[in-house]
Scaffold this motif. Structure first.
Motif, short mmCIF file in Angstrom:
data_model
loop_
_atom_site.label_atom_id
_atom_site.label_comp_id
_atom_site.label_asym_id
_atom_site.label_seq_id
_atom_site.Cartn_x
_atom_site.Cartn_y
_atom_site.Cartn_z
N TYR A 147 32.67 20.45 19.97
CA TYR A 147 33.02 21.36 18.88
C TYR A 147 31.88 22.32 18.59
CZ TYR A 147 36.48 17.69 18.16
OH TYR A 147 37.48 16.78 18.35
N GLN A 156 39.69 17.37 13.71
CA GLN A 156 38.80 16.92 14.77
C GLN A 156 38.87 15.40 14.96
OE1 GLN A 156 37.91 19.09 12.40
NE2 GLN A 156 36.82 20.83 13.29
N ARG A 189 28.00 24.15 21.79
CA ARG A 189 28.96 23.16 21.34
C ARG A 189 28.24 21.83 21.24
NH1 ARG A 189 34.52 24.40 21.99
NH2 ARG A 189 34.83 26.52 22.72
N PRO A 221 35.91 15.92 23.69
CA PRO A 221 35.89 17.12 22.85
C PRO A 221 34.48 17.55 22.49
CG PRO A 221 37.49 15.53 22.02
CD PRO A 221 36.70 14.83 23.08
N ASP A 244 31.98 25.00 13.36
CA ASP A 244 33.30 24.50 13.00
C ASP A 244 33.25 23.12 12.38
OD1 ASP A 244 34.70 26.72 13.86
OD2 ASP A 244 34.76 26.01 15.93
N ASN A 276 39.91 25.42 19.94
CA ASN A 276 38.51 25.01 19.84
C ASN A 276 38.33 23.69 19.10
OD1 ASN A 276 37.47 27.22 21.23
ND2 ASN A 276 37.30 28.47 19.38
N THR A 277 39.18 23.43 18.12
CA THR A 277 38.96 22.26 17.26
C THR A 277 39.99 21.15 17.44
OG1 THR A 277 40.26 23.24 15.45
CG2 THR A 277 37.90 23.72 15.50
#
Length: 372
Positions: A259, A165, A20, A257, A263, A203-204
């Motif tokens: 990512y 995002q 990530r 966050p 993504d 996840n996003t």
């Protein structure tokens, strides 16, 4: 300026990576990108003035103003003190971006003396100067949506068609009951959650997922003449009454966050590839078109509108994006092949009976008795 400074937020197909990443690691320091076209600032200002006049009295703008007044009343606020805007795009080039900027200017005029902050990594230098001429403050660095707003005043956050995002980053930066001082005009948060797989949203857009049950979403009727400009945009408010209903441990943990690289990525390769296709397509259309004035060339206008409407963002489905790209490549191949056919026919087309010598010379062959 390096190519890395000219980026867009896109999804990318490729090998799966387990790592990530934090977007801030590759954030470019400057707001200005290389300008590959000439921009007449005076003409641009006149064009924007015209756009403001056209959009100011539309039913859509009046509807937005009405819903904002209702939102302020619900939040117990008298007015908007600050506006933050992300993602306008290159408004000197595209109608959608100009209309979105025109609405922003209408909001600025309505809530004077409001301070307006804008940012988009795609801004040209002349666009930055134009925004400053209009009294807007251009954010100098890429904050990636993580600007913290003042809790003692109402801030209007305008994010037309930005990625999930970016919205997620804004919620993270202001995570807490201070969200009650925000009014967010962005892609529908409920649609973001409902129309995506739970795993993808987790996840996003984890913060969008968590706050969704406590958001009051005010749907906007999209009556604007160009439907694609404001489609799927809604007003979102976070009332104190709803935020008081959250569980005791709701606001923690607050983790920045991260990512998956597949993504979201600041990527120039895909964008540059598509730009080359569009430019080649435009070049071929100009060559075969009987209309010399590009402003009157309907096909050119259509190609540019489609290129802008399907620009790569993390909200565009890969399948649709790839289908459009393949269609553009096929049409470009057709135009080039058609021109090549004409060139071949012009050079080798029959002009009556030819001698063996003339035919051999035409295709570059030598006869046995020719000198070597």
């Amino acid at each position: 300026m390096s190519e890395a400074d000219n980026f867009v937020l896109v999804t990318r197909r490729g090998k799966r990576r387990n790592g990530r990443r934090n977007l801030s690691g590759n954030a470019p320091p400057s707001v200005i990108v290389e300008q590959d076209c000439e921009i007449d600032r005076e003409l641009l200002l006149r064009t924007l003035d015209k756009a403001v006049v056209e959009i100011r009295d539309t039913s859509f703008t009046k509807f937005v103003f009405s819903r904002l007044s209702e939102s302020l009343a619900v939040l117990g606020s008298n007015s908007i003190s600050e506006i933050i805007c992300y993602g306008l795009g290159q408004f000197s080039q595209y109608r959608s971006s100009r209309c979105q900027l025109a609405l922003l200017l209408c909001l600025k005029a309505r809530y004077e003396p409001v301070r307006v902050h804008v940012y988009d990594p795609a801004f040209y230098s002349e666009e930055v100067q134009t925004l400053r001429t209009l009294g807007l403050e251009v954010i100098e660095t890429n904050e990636e949506g993580k600007r913290v707003v003042q809790r003692d005043r109402t801030t209007f956050v305008y994010m037309p068609h930005c990625s999930r995002q970016l919205t997620n980053n804004f919620l993270y930066a202001n995570w807490g009951d201070g969200l009650s001082s925000c009014i967010l005009l962005a892609n529908s948060l409920s649609d973001t959650v409902d129309n995506s797989l739970y795993k993808d949203v987790l996840n996003t857009a984890g913060y969008i997922l968590r706050i969704r049950p406590y958001v009051t979403e005010i749907r906007l009727e999209n009556s604007f003449v160009y439907e694609e400009v404001f489609n799927d945009l809604n007003i979102h408010i976070f009332t104190r009454q709803n935020l008081l209903k959250v569980p005791a441990d709701f606001w923690s943990p607050k983790e920045e966050p991260q990512y998956l690289t597949k993504d979201v990525e600041f990527n120039t390769t895909a964008m540059n590839s598509n730009i080359k296709i569009v430019r080649s397509l435009v070049q071929e259309l100009r060559r075969v078109s009987q209309t010399k004035n590009t402003k009157e060339n309907a096909m050119l206008h259509y190609v540019m509108e489609q290129a802008h409407a399907h620009k790569e963002t993390s909200e565009v489905l890969c399948k649709a994006r790839e289908e459009l790209k393949n269609l553009a490549e096929m049409y470009l191949c057709y135009l080039k092949s058609q021109q090549a056919c004409k060139d071949i026919h012009k050079q080798y087309g029959g002009k009556g009976e030819r001698s063996i010598k003339e035919t051999a010379d035409l295709v570059g062959f030598k006869l046995p008795h020719d000198p070597k």
